[in-house]
Write a protein that holds these residues in place. Structure first.
Motif, PDB file in Angstrom:
ATOM      1  N   ASP A   6       0.862  -1.185   0.000  1.00 29.06           N
ATOM      2  CA  ASP A   6       0.000   0.000   0.000  1.00 29.06           C
ATOM      3  C   ASP A   6       0.894   1.229   0.000  1.00 29.06           C
ATOM      4  OD1 ASP A   6      -2.056  -1.767   0.222  1.00 29.06           O
ATOM      5  OD2 ASP A   6      -2.547  -1.312   2.308  1.00 29.06           O
ATOM      6  N   PHE A   7       0.640   2.169  -0.914  1.00 25.28           N
ATOM      7  CA  PHE A   7       1.483   3.365  -0.967  1.00 25.28           C
ATOM      8  C   PHE A   7       0.701   4.535  -1.572  1.00 25.28           C
ATOM      9  CE2 PHE A   7       2.022   1.107  -4.914  1.00 25.28           C
ATOM     10  CZ  PHE A   7       2.128   2.079  -5.896  1.00 25.28           C
ATOM     11  N   PRO A   8       1.114   5.761  -1.281  1.00 23.37           N
ATOM     12  CA  PRO A   8       0.412   6.923  -1.840  1.00 23.37           C
ATOM     13  C   PRO A   8       0.704   7.064  -3.331  1.00 23.37           C
ATOM     14  CG  PRO A   8       2.308   7.617  -0.529  1.00 23.37           C
ATOM     15  CD  PRO A   8       2.191   6.142  -0.348  1.00 23.37           C
ATOM     16  N   PHE A   9      -0.342   7.164  -4.104  1.00 20.11           N
ATOM     17  CA  PHE A   9      -0.192   7.309  -5.562  1.00 20.11           C
ATOM     18  C   PHE A   9      -1.402   8.036  -6.116  1.00 20.11           C
ATOM     19  CE2 PHE A   9      -0.806   5.985  -9.942  1.00 20.11           C
ATOM     20  CZ  PHE A   9       0.460   6.158 -10.469  1.00 20.11           C
ATOM     21  N   LYS A  10      -1.147   9.084  -6.849  1.00 25.13           N
ATOM     22  CA  LYS A  10      -2.235   9.863  -7.426  1.00 25.13           C
ATOM     23  C   LYS A  10      -2.315   9.570  -8.917  1.00 25.13           C
ATOM     24  CE  LYS A  10      -4.358  14.414  -6.904  1.00 25.13           C
ATOM     25  NZ  LYS A  10      -4.205  15.776  -6.339  1.00 25.13           N
ATOM     26  N   SER A  11      -3.402   8.911  -9.327  1.00 29.58           N
ATOM     27  CA  SER A  11      -3.579   8.598 -10.742  1.00 29.58           C
ATOM     28  C   SER A  11      -3.837   9.866 -11.540  1.00 29.58           C
ATOM     29  CB  SER A  11      -4.753   7.625 -10.927  1.00 29.58           C
ATOM     30  OG  SER A  11      -4.525   6.411 -10.254  1.00 29.58           O
ATOM     31  N   GLU A  12      -3.494   9.796 -12.808  1.00 33.26           N
ATOM     32  CA  GLU A  12      -3.767  10.923 -13.696  1.00 33.26           C
ATOM     33  C   GLU A  12      -5.277  11.106 -13.847  1.00 33.26           C
ATOM     34  OE1 GLU A  12      -1.594  12.939 -15.164  1.00 33.26           O
ATOM     35  OE2 GLU A  12       0.165  11.942 -14.316  1.00 33.26           O
ATOM     36  N   LYS A  13      -5.701  12.365 -13.955  1.00 30.22           N
ATOM     37  CA  LYS A  13      -7.121  12.638 -14.183  1.00 30.22           C
ATOM     38  C   LYS A  13      -7.513  12.162 -15.581  1.00 30.22           C
ATOM     39  CE  LYS A  13      -7.605  16.623 -11.107  1.00 30.22           C
ATOM     40  NZ  LYS A  13      -7.983  18.057 -11.004  1.00 30.22           N
ATOM     41  N   PRO A  14      -8.714  11.582 -15.723  1.00 31.10           N
ATOM     42  CA  PRO A  14      -9.147  11.110 -17.040  1.00 31.10           C
ATOM     43  C   PRO A  14      -9.135  12.238 -18.070  1.00 31.10           C
ATOM     44  CG  PRO A  14     -10.616  10.312 -15.328  1.00 31.10           C
ATOM     45  CD  PRO A  14      -9.702  11.292 -14.674  1.00 31.10           C
ATOM     46  N   ILE A  15      -8.632  11.924 -19.241  1.00 33.54           N
ATOM     47  CA  ILE A  15      -8.566  12.918 -20.320  1.00 33.54           C
ATOM     48  C   ILE A  15      -9.980  13.290 -20.739  1.00 33.54           C
ATOM     49  CG2 ILE A  15      -7.771  13.311 -22.687  1.00 33.54           C
ATOM     50  CD1 ILE A  15      -5.511  11.320 -22.115  1.00 33.54           C
ATOM     51  N   GLU A  16     -10.265  14.580 -20.797  1.00 33.66           N
ATOM     52  CA  GLU A  16     -11.629  15.046 -21.084  1.00 33.66           C
ATOM     53  C   GLU A  16     -11.855  15.309 -22.569  1.00 33.66           C
ATOM     54  OE1 GLU A  16     -12.380  18.391 -18.615  1.00 33.66           O
ATOM     55  OE2 GLU A  16     -12.339  17.241 -16.739  1.00 33.66           O
ATOM     56  N   GLN A  17     -10.826  15.782 -23.276  1.00 29.56           N
ATOM     57  CA  GLN A  17     -10.962  16.055 -24.702  1.00 29.56           C
ATOM     58  C   GLN A  17     -10.091  15.072 -25.486  1.00 29.56           C
ATOM     59  OE1 GLN A  17     -13.132  18.307 -25.995  1.00 29.56           O
ATOM     60  NE2 GLN A  17     -13.789  18.669 -23.884  1.00 29.56           N
ATOM     61  N   ILE A  18     -10.726  14.281 -26.334  1.00 30.83           N
ATOM     62  CA  ILE A  18     -10.026  13.206 -27.048  1.00 30.83           C
ATOM     63  C   ILE A  18     -10.140  13.403 -28.545  1.00 30.83           C
ATOM     64  CG2 ILE A  18      -9.893  10.701 -27.400  1.00 30.83           C
ATOM     65  CD1 ILE A  18     -11.207  10.388 -24.667  1.00 30.83           C
ATOM     66  N   ASN A  19      -9.018  13.340 -29.221  1.00 28.16           N
ATOM     67  CA  ASN A  19      -8.996  13.376 -30.678  1.00 28.16           C
ATOM     68  C   ASN A  19      -9.385  11.995 -31.202  1.00 28.16           C
ATOM     69  OD1 ASN A  19      -8.194  13.359 -33.431  1.00 28.16           O
ATOM     70  ND2 ASN A  19      -6.719  14.986 -33.024  1.00 28.16           N
ATOM     71  N   PRO A  20     -10.324  11.921 -32.168  1.00 27.88           N
ATOM     72  CA  PRO A  20     -10.727  10.611 -32.702  1.00 27.88           C
ATOM     73  C   PRO A  20      -9.550   9.791 -33.223  1.00 27.88           C
ATOM     74  CG  PRO A  20     -12.236  12.308 -33.450  1.00 27.88           C
ATOM     75  CD  PRO A  20     -11.130  13.017 -32.748  1.00 27.88           C
TER      76      PRO A  20
END
Length: 442
Positions: free
Chosen positions: A223-237
């Motif tokens: 168990d360790f502190p880890f901050k995941s990346e925020k989900p990408i909101e704008q996606i190029n097709p």
């Protein structure tokens, strides 16, 4: 709930992790000394003995109630009811060795209740053949999905021990520049190759020691502190890719490129067959002991270790390939779309199962899941009934008469001619784009 109304931890429940904390596994090679190896092997054997006693108790219970199917409500006894029967199951082993056997047995019953209890009783494939051709009368041991006895030769040589008052740790070796793994009953330390450092501020919660062939490994749950990346909101097709499962290539993507999986089991198949024949000859030539048990020769044990090493190498090559392939896809694309395949059913098919087990598509899909989450990417599984193979990627028409043996897709409406898997991958990409909707940007 892990906590009561006053916020106190309830013993026996899983503690909730603090916010922005995660649990990851880290696998390392360990090198026990000649004095430590027999102690580890003894722990493996004791864990197996306790587990097999649990299985025997379950079979006796099911026979006593004349089990005919449905959910199994079996109260798993404490492991002390088993250890008290045998003198060798003493305190020279870590108590978690016995508790691990109980936990694995409980998990096996839970798996049966979830996957098989709601269906009519099914028997193993070999048993169905004997029933049909030899008039064999099956018993509870022949029921598919029930916990089965662990074999010394083919079973998992491992056990798990849990963290209690800091009894699991990795420390610097004072005699050299290496590291030592300290676990219960091995506080003198087992040499460990720490090829990558453990997370800073992490807490080791449990350790699973196992042997594969002649090599020993440890998996540390941290168990360790880890901050995941925020989900990408704008996606190029253009950053959306579809992956269609392929028996020989692992997958074909929407760009028309195949994974070109080397099929590692196919490479070692000839050697595996030779070693299997050698083991069979040595087994047939072995003598019997006073109790009627086979006494295996040292040559048999040496050949068995060689066989296990060969299989382990193919397994490690497969995992390495899948890790690299999943890393590449999650690095290069913002959204990945795969089909929802019932891999367990596919594996039952004689013409498909061997390649399916070889390429490890289920493992690849799991890797994509957690790596995409960690990097803030989108991982999409298409609906089980989405006909990705039968739809035309150009006009959307459906080819209802497409067979599994047809490797080229021909559209009866617009005349499109394209490789079957490439066409399916394009349809999966369009499915993902449709789900993402407003998140897309030019």
């Amino acid at each position: 709930m892990a906590n009561d109304k006053n916020g106190n931890y309830i013993k026996g429940t899983k503690k909730e992790l603090p916010e922005d904390w995660v649990t990851y596994g880290f696998c390392y090679a360990v090198f026990p000394s000649k004095e430590q190896q027999p102690r580890l092997e003894r722990s493996f054997g004791c864990e197996r003995k306790v587990y097999n006693e649990y299985v025997a108790g379950l079979y006796e219970y099911l026979e006593s109630i004349e089990y005919t199917g449905g959910r199994i409500s079996y109260k798993v006894p404490n492991y002390t009811t088993i250890t008290n029967k045998f003198d060798f199951l003493d305190k020279s082993n870590d108590s978690f060795v016995y508790n691990d056997a109980k936990m694995r047995f409980t998990a096996a019953i839970k798996k049966y209740n979830e996957q098989y209890a709601k269906k009519p009783i099914q028997f193993k494939k070999s048993i169905r053949y004997k029933i049909k051709n030899e008039g064999y009368i099956p018993n509870v041991r022949d029921i598919k999905g029930l916990p089965k006895f662990h074999s010394k030769k083919q079973g998992k040589l491992s056990y798990t021990t849990n963290q209690t008052n800091g009894n699991i740790s990795v420390v610097k070796n004072e005699n050299d520049n290496g590291y030592l793994l300290r676990i219960p009953k091995f506080q003198d330390g087992i040499a460990i190759h720490l090829h990558r450092e453990l997370p800073v501020g992490g807490v080791v919660k449990k350790a699973t020691i196992r042997r594969e062939g002649t090599k020993y490994l440890v998996s540390l749950s941290v168990d360790f502190p880890f901050k995941s990346e925020k989900p990408i909101e704008q996606i190029n097709p253009e950053k959306v890719i579809g992956l269609d499962y392929s028996q020989s290539e692992l997958y074909v993507d929407s760009n028309g490129e195949a994974a070109e999986y080397p099929r590692y089991h196919k490479i070692i198949e000839k050697r595996q067959r030779r070693l299997n024949k050698s083991l069979a000859r040595k087994k047939n030539a072995a003598s019997l002991g006073s109790e009627g048990k086979i006494i295996y020769s040292n040559n048999y044990k040496k050949t068995l270790s060689e066989y296990q090493d060969v299989m382990k190498k193919a397994k490690n090559q497969r995992k390495d390939f899948l890790h690299k392939a999943s890393n590449q896809k999650t690095n290069d694309y913002d959204a990945i779309v795969v089909e929802d395949l019932d891999l367990s059913n596919l594996a039952q098919c004689l013409s498909l199962g061997k390649k399916l087990h070889d390429n490890g598509f289920g493992m690849y899909r799991n890797m994509l899941t957690y790596k995409a989450l960690k990097k803030g990417k989108h991982f999409i599984i298409a609906d089980k009934f989405f006909p990705s193979s039968k739809l035309c990627s150009e006009c959307g028409g459906k080819n209802k008469h497409l067979k599994l043996s047809d490797r080229v897709f021909l559209c009866p409406h617009c005349g499109l001619k394209k490789h079957r898997d490439h066409n399916a991958a394009l349809n999966l990409k369009q499915y993902g784009i449709g789900l993402l909707g407003q998140k897309l940007t030019a």
